[in-house]
Design an enzyme around this catalytic site. Structure first.
Site: not given
Ligand code: DGP
Length: 112
Positions: A30, A85, A91, A98, A100
């Site tokens: 992340d 989520n 959130g 995805h 986490h």
């Molecule tokens: P959510 O809030 O559950 O939709 O989580 C989305 C997650 O994705 C957040 O923790 C940050 C991550 N994220 C967003 N954009 C990028 C990206 O471009 N690269 C990576 N590695 N993670 C990302």
């Protein structure tokens, strides 16, 4: 979907730190980690959220891979948390399913 961040990462159009990748699922770190280990387990197929996942097989690949990666990295020794989520109130910020996978610290309950 062409404008989706995770679809772009899957196609190599945006860089990310990959931990695992096959034709159905990939695992990246992340970009904004909330724990010492914070991975995202993402199906290659674009599905907006868990609420839109009709085929139960999608969960086999996501959850199965999450546990495999957790074991491979030794996260099972101290424990880990898996979070999906789903929708605005949860959130969810990226509209592509995805999971986490978080580990390396104590987590509170109830979640924030
Ligand atoms: P959510 O809030 O559950 O939709 O989580 C989305 C997650 O994705 C957040 O923790 C940050 C991550 N994220 C967003 N954009 C990028 C990206 O471009 N690269 C990576 N590695 N993670 C990302």
């Amino acid at each position: 979907m062409s404008e989706c961040i995770f679809c772009k990462i899957a196609k190599g159009e945006i860089s990310a730190e990959f931990v695992y990748k096959d034709e159905t699922v990939f695992v990246i770190r992340d970009v904004n980690p909330q724990a010492p280990t914070h991975l995202l387990v993402i199906p290659t197929q674009h599905i907006a959220s868990a609420a839109d996942a009709g085929d139960p097989e999608i969960w086999t690949s996501i959850m199965g891979r999450a546990v495999e990666v957790a074991r491979d990295l030794g996260l099972d020794k101290e424990g880990f948390r898996m979070v999906v989520n789903t929708g605005v109130q949860s959130g969810q910020t990226v509209p592509h399913i995805h999971l986490h996978l978080l580990s390396g610290r104590n987590f509170g309950w109830p979640p924030g």
